[in-house]
Design an enzyme around this catalytic site. Structure first.
Site, PDB file in Angstrom:
ATOM      1  N   TYR A 136     -10.213  22.301 -19.962  1.00  0.00           N
ATOM      2  CA  TYR A 136      -9.051  21.302 -19.833  1.00  0.00           C
ATOM      3  C   TYR A 136      -9.249  20.554 -18.782  1.00  0.00           C
ATOM      4  O   TYR A 136      -8.469  19.295 -18.375  1.00  0.00           O
ATOM      5  CB  TYR A 136      -7.772  21.953 -19.799  1.00  0.00           C
ATOM      6  CG  TYR A 136      -7.406  22.452 -21.359  1.00  0.00           C
ATOM      7  CD1 TYR A 136      -8.254  22.711 -22.338  1.00  0.00           C
ATOM      8  CD2 TYR A 136      -6.074  22.464 -21.826  1.00  0.00           C
ATOM      9  CE1 TYR A 136      -8.109  23.198 -23.640  1.00  0.00           C
ATOM     10  CE2 TYR A 136      -5.703  22.827 -23.092  1.00  0.00           C
ATOM     11  CZ  TYR A 136      -6.773  23.097 -24.056  1.00  0.00           C
ATOM     12  OH  TYR A 136      -6.314  23.689 -25.440  1.00  0.00           O
ATOM     13  N   LYS A 183     -12.459  36.096 -23.272  1.00  0.00           N
ATOM     14  CA  LYS A 183     -13.450  36.259 -24.148  1.00  0.00           C
ATOM     15  C   LYS A 183     -14.823  36.568 -23.373  1.00  0.00           C
ATOM     16  O   LYS A 183     -15.851  36.068 -23.379  1.00  0.00           O
ATOM     17  CB  LYS A 183     -13.695  34.960 -24.906  1.00  0.00           C
ATOM     18  CG  LYS A 183     -14.681  34.603 -26.137  1.00  0.00           C
ATOM     19  CD  LYS A 183     -14.036  35.480 -27.152  1.00  0.00           C
ATOM     20  CE  LYS A 183     -15.002  35.745 -28.414  1.00  0.00           C
ATOM     21  NZ  LYS A 183     -14.699  36.704 -29.547  1.00  0.00           N
ATOM     22  N   ASP A 216      -9.369  36.814 -29.282  1.00  0.00           N
ATOM     23  CA  ASP A 216      -9.044  36.965 -30.656  1.00  0.00           C
ATOM     24  C   ASP A 216      -8.397  38.208 -31.112  1.00  0.00           C
ATOM     25  O   ASP A 216      -7.626  38.035 -32.222  1.00  0.00           O
ATOM     26  CB  ASP A 216     -10.883  36.862 -31.345  1.00  0.00           C
ATOM     27  CG  ASP A 216     -11.608  37.937 -30.577  1.00  0.00           C
ATOM     28  OD1 ASP A 216     -11.565  38.335 -29.421  1.00  0.00           O
ATOM     29  OD2 ASP A 216     -12.898  38.163 -31.278  1.00  0.00           O
ATOM     30  N   ASP A 240      -3.283  27.919 -24.269  1.00  0.00           N
ATOM     31  CA  ASP A 240      -2.741  27.082 -24.814  1.00  0.00           C
ATOM     32  C   ASP A 240      -2.581  27.260 -26.285  1.00  0.00           C
ATOM     33  O   ASP A 240      -1.367  27.101 -27.038  1.00  0.00           O
ATOM     34  CB  ASP A 240      -3.493  25.724 -24.887  1.00  0.00           C
ATOM     35  CG  ASP A 240      -2.736  24.283 -25.307  1.00  0.00           C
ATOM     36  OD1 ASP A 240      -1.710  24.505 -25.622  1.00  0.00           O
ATOM     37  OD2 ASP A 240      -3.402  23.338 -25.493  1.00  0.00           O
TER      38      ASP A 240
END
Ligand code: NAP
Length: 493
Positions: A136, A183, A216, A240
């Site tokens: 971002y 991740k 995930d 987010d």
């Protein structure tokens, strides 16, 4: 207690940004409740968002708003729209970046009487999202006409600040665990930095259980058993997405408050956006903004008023009152719902409990050193050069092999979108015109000189269009780059 300033009359100063769409309606509701709870604040109403873009300011945030925030250090904000065609940066991101609000705290708690598939499970958790780094930061480039890149920059300092903030939120609310969702299995340096930092900082909080999980799986676990989570810390984009998911667990965006926190600044705002389809129609649910105002009051050390407003919100829902996002039949408008909460000030909900604040949130202090991570040694071991070419892997590989003859370099491999394609692997890769050619030193410990790199680059430039290079560096003997998919184990392999 957070940092705030008072005016000559001793009133706490707060910048108020009503914002766009439903923003003016929900911030008005929050302000009415603060007034009704008997807290007198020195509001400084300022503009940001659509009107500002349309007036020609491409940042969406005028200087008077920035100056007010510089002075007050605290804001209550409505959502802001980034109108298409009026500048490319979001006014929200401008505010977060200008004031380095590095942590976004987003609590969700089950709301009495608001039926969801998770009702009765006791959902009560906080997502702490890194707020200024990661994808971002918006550092994007078109590298060829058909290949785009977005840089995912994450710093040790940024990770440390947000992870500490998450543990401090846990301490403040008497929570027993913090989960870190990353991740790191795929992005070992960026997301891995968050994971490693989390594991280090967790040692300073022995009373709080620290768990790492892949993001995930976090999404999966959140819809299977959300009650297992208390605090989740995560990077900007992951946060987010996860925090919109968590607002869905309790009935939607109308219920999810938030705070953007920096070292000495705090901007309180609902998670939701401007909801243009319901704007100006007295249909918006003010709960998320009102609960953001409750967080603001706690920051201003107005704990009693904060708890009274939160209790009044819960009591109103216990009475079976709601706005049309819950269901259209029997719904109250924004104003009437706010009136009902005001009527309930002083009441205690029968079953639901307000947020637990065991001690005021202590904002972490992190060193201001720019070179936050210091190393004793570094070695320039090679470089990746990214070239645009419509050729095939073998022809490109042979040409690059030839170009580095009689230089300190050898061509280690060429990859296309991250997969090794030269030396040939025998597997079909659907190649595009964007290649990464990796050159490393022939001798494993050789310390390259920049001139040697430039010399090879100028040879390459005579034959190929390159658009980007990345140095391969070792820090304190550790390799500072990852291998391509299919590339050999060790840098020399
Ligand atoms: P959104 O404004 O959050 O709205 C999504 C949907 O959620 C709405 O259409 C509405 O559903 C429902 N909703 C959200 N808040 C509600 C409330 N308080 N009461 C009742 N229903 C509510 O998201 P978006 O449509 O993706 O974004 C719209 C604009 O907001 C964009 O310009 C975006 O950039 C901006 N935005 C700003 C912020 C911010 O300033 N912090 C955050 C997110 C988005 P129904 O349509 O079913 O009524």
């Amino acid at each position: 207690m957070g940092i705030f300033r008072t005016n000559e009359q001793g009133l706490k100063r707060v910048t108020l940004i009503p914002g766009d769409g439903i923003g003016p309606e929900v911030t008005a509701a929050a302000r009415r409740l603060i007034d009704a709870a008997g807290v007198k604040l020195a509001w400084e109403e300022r503009l940001a968002g659509a009107k500002v873009f349309k007036a020609g300011n491409p940042t969406g945030v005028p200087e008077e708003t920035i100056e007010s925030l510089r002075q007050t250090r605290v804001a209550l904000k409505g959502p802001l729209e980034t109108p298409v065609g009026y500048g490319e940066k979001s006014a929200n991101v401008t505010l977060r970046k200008l004031f380095e609000t590095y942590g976004n705290v987003r609590p969700v708690r089950e709301v009495p009487g608001v039926k969801t598939p998770f009702s009765g499970r006791g959902v009560d958790l906080v997502v702490v999202r890194e707020n200024v780094e990661d994808l971002y930061a918006g550092i994007e480039h078109l590298q060829t006409p058909g290949v785009a890149q977005c840089l995912k920059l994450m710093s040790k300092k940024g990770c440390e600040k947000v992870v500490r903030l998450a543990f401090e939120v846990a301490v403040s609310e008497g929570r027993s665990s913090v989960h870190c969702a990353t991740k790191a299995n795929i992005m070992k340096f960026t997301e891995g930095l968050m994971k490693r930092t989390f594991e280090e900082v967790a040692r300073e909080y022995p009373g709080i259980k620290a768990h790492h999980l892949l993001v995930d799986n976090a999404a999966h676990q959140l819809v299977r058993a959300p009650e297992q989570f208390e605090v989740i810390v995560t990077s900007n984009m992951n946060g987010d997405i996860l925090s919109d998911l968590t607002s869905g667990l309790i009935g939607g965006l109308g219920f999810a408050p938030g705070a953007n926190l920096g070292a000495d600044i705090a901007i309180f705002e609902a998670v939701h956006g401007t909801a243009p389809t319901i704007a100006g129609k007295d249909l918006a649910n003010p709960t998320a903004e009102v609960l953001s105002a409750v967080m603001l009051l706690r920051h201003l050390d107005e704990h009693d008023a904060a708890t009274r407003i939160e209790n009044a919100v819960l009591a109103t829902y216990e009475q079976g009152l709601f706005t049309c996002d819950v269901k259209p039949e029997g719904a109250l408008g924004t104003k009437a719902f706010t009136d009902a909460i005001i009527q309930n000030l002083g009441k205690t909900p029968t079953a639901a409990k307000p947020a637990r604040v065991v001690k005021p949130l202590r904002l972490p202090t992190v060193s201001t050193d720019r070179d936050f991570v210091k190393v004793k040694s570094r070695r320039l071991a090679g470089f990746d050069v990214f070239v645009e070419s419509a050729t095939d892997p073998e022809s490109l590989g042979r040409a690059m092999d030839e170009l580095c003859l009689s230089t300190p370099f050898k061509l280690k491999m060429i990859s296309n979108r991250g997969t090794q394609v030269y030396p040939l692997t025998g597997t079909p890769t659907d190649c595009v015109d964007h290649w990464r050619c990796r050159f490393i030193t022939r001798a494993e410990t050789y310390q390259l000189k920049s001139e040697e790199l430039w010399d090879l680059l100028s040879r390459i430039q005579k034959h190929f269009a390159w658009m980007h290079i990345e140095k391969l560096q070792e820090f304190d003997g550790a390799t500072g780059w990852t291998r391509a998919q299919g590339e050999g184990e060790t840098p020399g392999a």
